[in-house]
Each structure stands twice: as structure tokens, then as C-alpha cells.
Design a protein around this motif. Structure first.
Motif, PDB file in Angstrom:
ATOM      1  N   ARG A   1       0.854  -1.190   0.000  1.00 31.21           N
ATOM      2  CA  ARG A   1       0.000   0.000   0.000  1.00 31.21           C
ATOM      3  C   ARG A   1       0.885   1.234   0.000  1.00 31.21           C
ATOM      4  O   ARG A   1       1.834   1.348   0.785  1.00 31.21           O
ATOM      5  CB  ARG A   1      -0.889  -0.033   1.247  1.00 31.21           C
ATOM      6  N   LYS A   2       0.605   2.185  -0.876  1.00 31.27           N
ATOM      7  CA  LYS A   2       1.297   3.463  -0.903  1.00 31.27           C
ATOM      8  C   LYS A   2       0.527   4.455  -0.052  1.00 31.27           C
ATOM      9  O   LYS A   2      -0.668   4.702  -0.278  1.00 31.27           O
ATOM     10  CB  LYS A   2       1.400   3.980  -2.342  1.00 31.27           C
ATOM     11  N   ILE A   3       1.168   4.994   0.965  1.00 35.05           N
ATOM     12  CA  ILE A   3       0.546   6.001   1.829  1.00 35.05           C
ATOM     13  C   ILE A   3       1.255   7.321   1.579  1.00 35.05           C
ATOM     14  O   ILE A   3       2.454   7.460   1.843  1.00 35.05           O
ATOM     15  CB  ILE A   3       0.624   5.600   3.311  1.00 35.05           C
ATOM     16  N   THR A   4       0.542   8.272   1.067  1.00 33.48           N
ATOM     17  CA  THR A   4       1.132   9.540   0.649  1.00 33.48           C
ATOM     18  C   THR A   4       1.332  10.483   1.826  1.00 33.48           C
ATOM     19  O   THR A   4       0.740  10.321   2.909  1.00 33.48           O
ATOM     20  CB  THR A   4       0.237  10.231  -0.383  1.00 33.48           C
ATOM     21  N   ALA A   5       2.153  11.479   1.600  1.00 32.46           N
ATOM     22  CA  ALA A   5       2.361  12.521   2.606  1.00 32.46           C
ATOM     23  C   ALA A   5       1.055  13.241   2.906  1.00 32.46           C
ATOM     24  O   ALA A   5       0.781  13.610   4.056  1.00 32.46           O
ATOM     25  CB  ALA A   5       3.421  13.501   2.116  1.00 32.46           C
ATOM     26  N   GLU A   6       0.235  13.435   1.889  1.00 37.32           N
ATOM     27  CA  GLU A   6      -1.054  14.097   2.093  1.00 37.32           C
ATOM     28  C   GLU A   6      -1.939  13.291   3.046  1.00 37.32           C
ATOM     29  O   GLU A   6      -2.608  13.858   3.917  1.00 37.32           O
ATOM     30  CB  GLU A   6      -1.758  14.288   0.760  1.00 37.32           C
ATOM     31  N   GLU A   7      -1.958  11.970   2.898  1.00 42.35           N
ATOM     32  CA  GLU A   7      -2.732  11.132   3.814  1.00 42.35           C
ATOM     33  C   GLU A   7      -2.211  11.250   5.236  1.00 42.35           C
ATOM     34  O   GLU A   7      -2.987  11.316   6.195  1.00 42.35           O
ATOM     35  CB  GLU A   7      -2.662   9.670   3.372  1.00 42.35           C
ATOM     36  N   ARG A   8      -0.915  11.248   5.398  1.00 43.55           N
ATOM     37  CA  ARG A   8      -0.323  11.332   6.738  1.00 43.55           C
ATOM     38  C   ARG A   8      -0.690  12.659   7.398  1.00 43.55           C
ATOM     39  O   ARG A   8      -1.021  12.699   8.586  1.00 43.55           O
ATOM     40  CB  ARG A   8       1.190  11.158   6.651  1.00 43.55           C
ATOM     41  N   ARG A   9      -0.629  13.728   6.628  1.00 43.85           N
ATOM     42  CA  ARG A   9      -1.001  15.033   7.181  1.00 43.85           C
ATOM     43  C   ARG A   9      -2.489  15.075   7.523  1.00 43.85           C
ATOM     44  O   ARG A   9      -2.889  15.696   8.516  1.00 43.85           O
ATOM     45  CB  ARG A   9      -0.646  16.147   6.193  1.00 43.85           C
ATOM     46  N   ALA A  10      -3.304  14.412   6.715  1.00 44.37           N
ATOM     47  CA  ALA A  10      -4.749  14.424   6.953  1.00 44.37           C
ATOM     48  C   ALA A  10      -5.109  13.743   8.266  1.00 44.37           C
ATOM     49  O   ALA A  10      -6.112  14.085   8.907  1.00 44.37           O
ATOM     50  CB  ALA A  10      -5.472  13.738   5.799  1.00 44.37           C
ATOM     51  N   ARG A  11      -4.314  12.774   8.690  1.00 43.49           N
ATOM     52  CA  ARG A  11      -4.599  12.067   9.941  1.00 43.49           C
ATOM     53  C   ARG A  11      -4.094  12.820  11.172  1.00 43.49           C
ATOM     54  O   ARG A  11      -4.539  12.571  12.285  1.00 43.49           O
ATOM     55  CB  ARG A  11      -3.918  10.690   9.931  1.00 43.49           C
ATOM     56  N   LEU A  12      -3.144  13.718  10.967  1.00 43.43           N
ATOM     57  CA  LEU A  12      -2.394  14.265  12.096  1.00 43.43           C
ATOM     58  C   LEU A  12      -3.252  15.097  13.045  1.00 43.43           C
ATOM     59  O   LEU A  12      -3.107  14.995  14.274  1.00 43.43           O
ATOM     60  CB  LEU A  12      -1.227  15.102  11.568  1.00 43.43           C
ATOM     61  N   GLY A  13      -4.142  15.912  12.518  1.00 46.04           N
ATOM     62  CA  GLY A  13      -4.934  16.787  13.378  1.00 46.04           C
ATOM     63  C   GLY A  13      -5.784  16.012  14.365  1.00 46.04           C
ATOM     64  O   GLY A  13      -5.883  16.372  15.549  1.00 46.04           O
ATOM     65  N   ALA A  14      -6.411  14.921  13.907  1.00 44.84           N
ATOM     66  CA  ALA A  14      -7.230  14.109  14.807  1.00 44.84           C
ATOM     67  C   ALA A  14      -6.372  13.189  15.665  1.00 44.84           C
ATOM     68  O   ALA A  14      -6.612  13.034  16.869  1.00 44.84           O
ATOM     69  CB  ALA A  14      -8.219  13.278  13.992  1.00 44.84           C
ATOM     70  N   ARG A  15      -5.361  12.573  15.063  1.00 42.78           N
ATOM     71  CA  ARG A  15      -4.537  11.606  15.794  1.00 42.78           C
ATOM     72  C   ARG A  15      -3.826  12.261  16.972  1.00 42.78           C
ATOM     73  O   ARG A  15      -3.739  11.684  18.045  1.00 42.78           O
ATOM     74  CB  ARG A  15      -3.507  11.006  14.818  1.00 42.78           C
ATOM     75  N   HIS A  16      -3.307  13.461  16.779  1.00 48.53           N
ATOM     76  CA  HIS A  16      -2.551  14.148  17.825  1.00 48.53           C
ATOM     77  C   HIS A  16      -3.366  15.229  18.529  1.00 48.53           C
ATOM     78  O   HIS A  16      -2.803  16.089  19.206  1.00 48.53           O
ATOM     79  CB  HIS A  16      -1.262  14.726  17.249  1.00 48.53           C
ATOM     80  N   LEU A  17      -4.670  15.182  18.354  1.00 48.41           N
ATOM     81  CA  LEU A  17      -5.602  16.049  19.100  1.00 48.41           C
ATOM     82  C   LEU A  17      -5.352  17.534  18.849  1.00 48.41           C
ATOM     83  O   LEU A  17      -5.566  18.362  19.742  1.00 48.41           O
ATOM     84  CB  LEU A  17      -5.504  15.759  20.607  1.00 48.41           C
ATOM     85  N   LEU A  18      -4.979  17.879  17.632  1.00 51.15           N
ATOM     86  CA  LEU A  18      -4.647  19.264  17.326  1.00 51.15           C
ATOM     87  C   LEU A  18      -5.775  20.032  16.643  1.00 51.15           C
ATOM     88  O   LEU A  18      -5.819  21.258  16.721  1.00 51.15           O
ATOM     89  CB  LEU A  18      -3.388  19.314  16.454  1.00 51.15           C
ATOM     90  N   SER A  19      -6.674  19.347  15.967  1.00 53.42           N
ATOM     91  CA  SER A  19      -7.817  20.038  15.384  1.00 53.42           C
ATOM     92  C   SER A  19      -8.834  20.321  16.490  1.00 53.42           C
ATOM     93  O   SER A  19      -8.952  19.554  17.449  1.00 53.42           O
ATOM     94  CB  SER A  19      -8.451  19.194  14.282  1.00 53.42           C
ATOM     95  N   PRO A  20      -9.557  21.428  16.416  1.00 49.22           N
ATOM     96  CA  PRO A  20     -10.471  21.804  17.505  1.00 49.22           C
ATOM     97  C   PRO A  20     -11.452  20.713  17.903  1.00 49.22           C
ATOM     98  O   PRO A  20     -11.701  20.490  19.097  1.00 49.22           O
ATOM     99  CB  PRO A  20     -11.187  23.028  16.938  1.00 49.22           C
ATOM    100  N   ALA A  21     -12.014  19.984  16.946  1.00 48.56           N
ATOM    101  CA  ALA A  21     -12.994  18.949  17.270  1.00 48.56           C
ATOM    102  C   ALA A  21     -12.370  17.749  17.969  1.00 48.56           C
ATOM    103  O   ALA A  21     -13.065  16.999  18.663  1.00 48.56           O
ATOM    104  CB  ALA A  21     -13.703  18.482  15.997  1.00 48.56           C
ATOM    105  N   ALA A  22     -11.061  17.564  17.801  1.00 45.03           N
ATOM    106  CA  ALA A  22     -10.388  16.392  18.366  1.00 45.03           C
ATOM    107  C   ALA A  22      -9.789  16.661  19.736  1.00 45.03           C
ATOM    108  O   ALA A  22      -9.305  15.717  20.388  1.00 45.03           O
ATOM    109  CB  ALA A  22      -9.290  15.919  17.418  1.00 45.03           C
ATOM    110  N   ARG A  23      -9.803  17.882  20.192  1.00 49.43           N
ATOM    111  CA  ARG A  23      -9.133  18.196  21.459  1.00 49.43           C
ATOM    112  C   ARG A  23      -9.700  17.379  22.621  1.00 49.43           C
ATOM    113  O   ARG A  23     -10.883  17.074  22.661  1.00 49.43           O
ATOM    114  CB  ARG A  23      -9.247  19.690  21.756  1.00 49.43           C
ATOM    115  N   ALA A  24      -8.823  17.066  23.555  1.00 49.13           N
ATOM    116  CA  ALA A  24      -9.169  16.186  24.671  1.00 49.13           C
ATOM    117  C   ALA A  24      -9.687  16.980  25.863  1.00 49.13           C
ATOM    118  O   ALA A  24      -9.628  18.218  25.887  1.00 49.13           O
ATOM    119  CB  ALA A  24      -7.945  15.376  25.073  1.00 49.13           C
TER     120      ALA A  24
END
Length: 391
Positions: free
Chosen positions: A6-29
Motif C-alpha cells: 500500500r502506498k501512503i502519501t504525505a497528504e494522507e499522513r497530514r490528513a490524519r495528524l490533526g485528529a490523531r494528535h488532538l490538534l484540530s479543535p474537534a479532536a481536542r481532549a
């Protein structure tokens, strides 16, 4: 026929980052424990970074809530571990971190200090053990104590050693801080509340209990799996760099996880099966992260979120990142706190940041200034951009 990876692009990795690391407002803990769980560990070399990394990821940032977790409930544990770096990790993960990385670090710290003490002061291992016992007895009597108080109770801690003898920068420090640091690395004592504000680098010591023993191979496999859960997909070099292991140990640990091989822009990588599905469309997000935040320091290969042209401004000469500004999974600039408490940001050339992004960054700067209140900080590791903005 070999199945294509499977090829995972840089764009995909960036798209996951806000939720994965709780940085987007909706994902904050809602709790500091949830933040530490999401990013596996909070860099704690600079005391203020722990508070600022948590504040960036909480819906309602609270100094008191983090201090509760650190100093009352002890649900977060400060440890000298990966890459001989100070981290704050979740309590349930601490035995894994201890067995997989911290124990080896502590053994080296003890050997190095014992050698210096033997050669310069003539103190042997029996002295070392007796002094440790005296420190523990003093802490039991006091409940908590500063390094100076412990040195008063155990006078041998005031013994001086020579560093860089004959050089212009020759120094003769007491052994106090190094000796207590070894005891902390061995989980016999731990840092308690700071003296002064939450940004202070002076603190009290309190007793601690050793972590339960775990088999080394199992602990390394568990830490590798937890790393991939927080930071994957990633290369073997990323895992090796983050943990401080050898490449052989890294490969063995990865082989014991459920990770599958994938292709990344940086080369072959590893991902957990749950990360193979395309990510959901992310919401726009901005973040102001402190020096040594776990997100920018999470990978050896950083091209997918950091423009190489910006490294000289954002990092010091030892490879430590300073305060950084993020927009939608990319580092786009830096920030600093000035003497009047204001938060100043700068978007670096070529970042491609528009009006909406600048408005979101300004809102985050206001949010950060409110968290600081009257507290003022200066990062331990200063970078060219931070120095310039702080003036």
C-alpha cells in the motif's frame, strides 16, 4: 506473485495528524492523561513544554488539572527514557517504557557517575548504596525536599567534582543533581511540584516506587506497537531514532507487532492494519506548539510536514525544534512570547498560507496568551526565529 504494498502519501499522513494528535479543535481532549496517551509521551526536558503541549490539545486548558495528574494522582509519570530524554508518559505505559528504554539509560547514568566519583573522590559502590539509602531516609522523614535540603541532610552530596579540567570553561559542580538524577532514572525518587510557577526548572523531590519488571523483548514490541499507533505509518529509521534503539533491536521489535509493510515518500515503512484505510476529509486546523513538542519531534524523516528550507530558522544546532506554527499538518512558521506577554508569530516564506490560515493562527495565539496569563518563559533551546521574534 508478490502482493503490492500500500502506498501512503504525505497528504494522507497530514490528513490524519490533526485528529490523531488532538490538534484540530474537534479532536481536542478533556484531560491531560488523554493527551499523553495520544502522543505516547510529552517531552519534558524543558519544564514549560509539558504544560504547553497539553494546553494546545485540551478543550479547556488547565494548569491545575495537569498538576493533579503529575503530583497528586500520579497518572502521568516523568521518566528519563527514549534517547536519554526526559518524557512524561501515562502511568500504565511507564513499565513498558522502563523495561524497553529507561532501564538501559539508568544503568549507563549510574556507571558514568560511579566512575567519576571513584576516580575523583575515592567513593566506592558501598558508598553509593549507603548514600542512596540516606537520601531515601531523608525523603521519608520530610515527605518532599529540594536538592539543597537533601544535600543538607546528606552532606556527601555536597562533594565537588571537576569538569573540563584546565579548559577555560572548567567547572567544579556538586554531585547533588547528578546523583539525584541517577536515583530518579532508576525510579527510586521522582520530581514533585516545581518551586515557583509551572514554568520553573526548580522542583522538589518525592519518593517513588520501582516499576514492575517486564520481559525486554515484550516491552520493546509493545513500545513499537504503541509508537506506530500514535505516529504510524513510519519508517524503521523513525522508530530507531525515536526510541534510541539499535537498528537490529528496532527490526526485531517491529517484527513482533501486527504492522504491515507500506510505501512512504521516504521509502519502505510500517503501518498498523487500522491505518490502511484512507483517512476522512480533515477539518482545517492551526496550532502553536512549544519547543520540543512530541509532534514535530516524532519522526526522523520530516519532509512530509516540514520544508527543509525552514529547518535553519526553527531548529537549534543540536537538532531541537523551537516553538512552531502549524497549519493543516505542516509546519509553516514559529512563535515567541515577548516580555509583555504577547504572542508573536511569523509565517515563513513559501509556506503558502492564506487569509483563513492567518486568522486561525491569530486565534491560537490569543488562546495561548490567555493560558500564559502572567507567566513568562524562555525556551531552554533557543532557535534563530524564536530569538528574533522575542525581541
Amino acid at each position: 506473485m508478490t502482493k503490492a504494498r500500500r502506498k501512503i502519501t504525505a497528504e494522507e499522513r497530514r490528513a490524519r495528524l490533526g485528529a490523531r494528535h488532538l490538534l484540530s479543535p474537534a479532536a481536542r481532549a478533556r484531560t491531560p492523561e488523554a493527551v499523553a496517551e495520544a502522543v505516547l509521551g510529552l517531552h519534558a526536558t524543558d519544564p514549560a513544554s509539558v504544560y504547553l503541549s497539553v494546553a494546545a490539545r485540551l478543550k479547556d486548558p488547565s494548569v491545575a488539572d495537569l498538576e493533579r495528574a503529575l503530583y497528586e494522582d500520579h497518572t502521568l509519570v516523568r521518566m528519563l527514557c527514549m534517547r536519554r530524554t526526559m518524557f512524561v508518559v501515562p502511568r500504565e505505559l511507564a513499565p513498558v517504557v522502563d523495561a524497553s528504554t529507561a532501564r538501559a539509560v539508568a544503568a549507563r547514568e549510574r556507571r558514568n557517575l560511579a566512575k567519576v566519583i571513584q576516580e575523583q573522590l575515592g567513593f566506592d559502590e558501598r558508598w553509593f548504596a549507603a548514600t542512596e539509602a540516606a537520601v531515601l531516609a531523608a525523603l521519608e522523614r520530610r515527605g518532599e525536599a529540594t536538592a539543597a535540603q537533601l544535600a543538607d541532610d546528606v552532606p556527601d552530596l555536597k562533594s565537588q567534582i571537576v569538569q573540563s579540567e584546565g579548559k577555560p570553561y572548567e567547572a567544579r559542580p556538586r554531585i547533588t543533581s547528578r546523583f539525584l538524577g541517577v536515583m530518579a532514572a532508576e525510579s527510586r525518587i521522582r520530581r514533585g511540584r516545581p518551586l515557583g510557577t509551572w514554568a520553573s526548572s526548580q522542583y522538589r523531590w518525592i519518593p517513588a516506587e520501582p516499576h514492575p519488571d517486564l520481559p525486554l523483548d515484550e516491552a520493546k514490541a509493545e513500545l513499537a506497537a504503541r509508537y506506530l499507533a500514535a505516529f504510524g505509518p513510519a519508517t524503521a529509521e523513525d522508530v530507531k531514532w525515536w526510541t534510541g534503539w539499535t537498528l537490529t533491536d528496532t527490526r526485531k521489535a517491529l517484527a513482533r507487532t501486527e504492522a504491515v509493510e507500506v510505501d512512504l515518500d521516504a521509502g519502505p515503512g510500517h503501518a498498523l492494519p487500522a491505518h490502511l484505510e484512507p483517512p476522512a476529509e480533515p477539518e482545517p486546523w492551526a496550532a502553536l506548539l512549544p519547543a520540543l513538542d512530541p509532534t514535530p519531534m516524532g519522526w526522523r524523516h520530516r519532509d512530509w510536514y516540514l520544508d527543509a528550507a525552514h529547518v535553519a530558522e526553527l531548529f537549534d544546532t543540536n537538532g531541537n525544534i523551537g516553538p512552531s506554527v502549524w497549519w493543516n499538518g505542516r509546519v509553516v512558521g514559529g512563535w515567541a512570547q515577548r516580555g509583555d506577554g504577547s504572542i508573536v508569530t511569523e509565517v515563513l516564506a513559501g509556506a503558502g498560507v492564506g487569509r483563513d490560515a492567518r486568522a486561525a493562527i491569530a486565534a491560537e495565539a490569543d488562546r495561548l496568551a490567555a493560558f500564559f496569563g502572567s507567566v513568562r518563559i524562555k525556551p531552554s533551546f533557543r532557535t534563530p526565529l524564536e530569538r528574533r521574534l522575542a525581541q
